[in-house]
Design a protein around this motif. Sequence first.
Motif, short mmCIF file in Angstrom:
data_model
loop_
_atom_site.label_atom_id
_atom_site.label_comp_id
_atom_site.label_asym_id
_atom_site.label_seq_id
_atom_site.Cartn_x
_atom_site.Cartn_y
_atom_site.Cartn_z
N LEU A 189 1.10 -1.14 0.12
CA LEU A 189 -0.04 -0.02 0.10
C LEU A 189 0.65 1.26 0.01
O LEU A 189 0.57 2.27 -0.75
CB LEU A 189 -0.89 -0.10 1.08
N LEU A 190 2.03 1.25 0.86
CA LEU A 190 2.80 2.48 0.77
C LEU A 190 3.32 2.70 -0.72
O LEU A 190 3.74 3.64 -1.12
CB LEU A 190 3.88 2.26 1.88
N ARG A 191 3.94 1.47 -1.23
CA ARG A 191 4.55 1.22 -2.44
C ARG A 191 3.60 2.13 -3.55
O ARG A 191 4.11 3.06 -4.28
CB ARG A 191 5.13 0.10 -3.02
N ARG A 192 2.44 1.62 -3.61
CA ARG A 192 1.41 2.34 -4.49
C ARG A 192 1.35 3.88 -4.24
O ARG A 192 1.17 4.62 -5.31
CB ARG A 192 0.23 1.61 -4.31
N ALA A 193 1.28 4.19 -2.94
CA ALA A 193 1.07 5.65 -2.72
C ALA A 193 2.31 6.48 -3.17
O ALA A 193 1.98 7.57 -3.59
CB ALA A 193 0.95 5.90 -1.05
N ILE A 194 3.38 5.82 -2.84
CA ILE A 194 4.63 6.68 -3.51
C ILE A 194 4.60 6.88 -4.93
O ILE A 194 5.04 7.91 -5.35
CB ILE A 194 5.88 5.88 -2.70
N TYR A 195 4.34 5.86 -5.69
CA TYR A 195 4.53 5.96 -7.02
C TYR A 195 3.37 6.81 -7.65
O TYR A 195 3.45 7.45 -8.69
CB TYR A 195 4.26 4.41 -7.71
N GLN A 196 2.17 6.77 -6.98
CA GLN A 196 1.11 7.90 -7.28
C GLN A 196 1.57 9.14 -7.24
O GLN A 196 1.32 10.22 -7.93
CB GLN A 196 -0.15 7.35 -6.55
N LEU A 197 2.26 9.38 -6.02
CA LEU A 197 2.84 10.82 -5.69
C LEU A 197 3.72 11.18 -6.80
O LEU A 197 3.97 12.40 -6.98
CB LEU A 197 3.31 10.90 -4.23
#
Length: 377
Positions: free
Chosen positions: A342-350
Amino acid sequence: MAHTIASCHRLLDVVDYVEEDFRVQVVFTVAPDVFNQQVTGHLERLGALVLPWEQAVRERFDLGIAASWGGLHQLHTPLLVTAHGAGRSKTVRPGPNGGPPLASPAVYGLDAQRLTHGGRVLPTALALSHDHELEVLRRQCPEALEVATVVGDPCFDRLVASLPHRPDYRRGMGVEDHQDLVLVSSTWGPDGLFGHVPDLLPLLMAQLPPDRYRVAALLHPAVWDAHGHRQVRAWLRSCREAGLLLPDPTQDWRALVVAADRVIGDHGSVTAYAAAVGRPILLLPALRATPAAGTPQHLVIAEATHLDPGQALLPQLAAARELDREAVRAALTGHPEQAGRLLRRAIYQLLGLTEPGRHRRATPVSAPRLSGQEVRP
């Protein structure tokens, strides 16, 4: 942005999700903090590229990641902010000029004083460990709800991934199969175990049979920074000579939690993590610092057996019991073993980048490195 050794540990877990990507360049900076003395040296020993804070606040970045708050308003970057402990349990009360009284004390890190600056919400994304934190945020700083996302606890996920390596950690620390490892964990400040009962470690070394027990001490990095490494080691010299295991605060503490048979702790995060993986707990009593309701620390304080340092310690250790680990886990993370994804997804979206491949599972922590004096009793 690493503020302290404690927040640095959390950031290293998070950047591990993206730093293998050739499209991403990770740089660190050490933010203003009274407890940041050891951070630059630690990062440089790890081979990290470290920018001076004065340079970092002049540059523009595609994403900034922090696990604390000081100085973030000076940066020119979207911000992802995470917790640096077991959720957000610290409570703060406003001073005489700090605003109207609240029905209950504010939860630090979910309050408008930390989350906003100059009328705007500081984080572009606020990573929460549990849905309960959303409810606290709704009461304390509703304008930050739109940037909040519940991702779970990456620290806990790595702790769980490390459990199968318990024999390796114990062997690396010189703990024999027939010995019980007693882990003493202290958060910082006068309410912490080390500040409140400084004689506990000498008492344990004197009362526990050394052929049957080993003792390790995990002192919060702020304890080391507040007093100085030389002073802390001097205070505990006789204990170390008697066999106390005293890892440097830059070492990964999770290996010691995995290796431990029993934990003597306080209201700090390490005690909550230990309870969540089933370690029997003895708790420092009479705490003035009360963690926020609904947090794992609050649950541990309500359920754990209390320690009486004035009584014989060996029978009390035998009476230490496991708490309801599932209940502690449920209070600790809303997405067990999913924080990395979930954090990885959030980082790449940002970052505005496509997320490459499949995220690997949480990895075990490294075995601790202890000097010879601290391994052999």
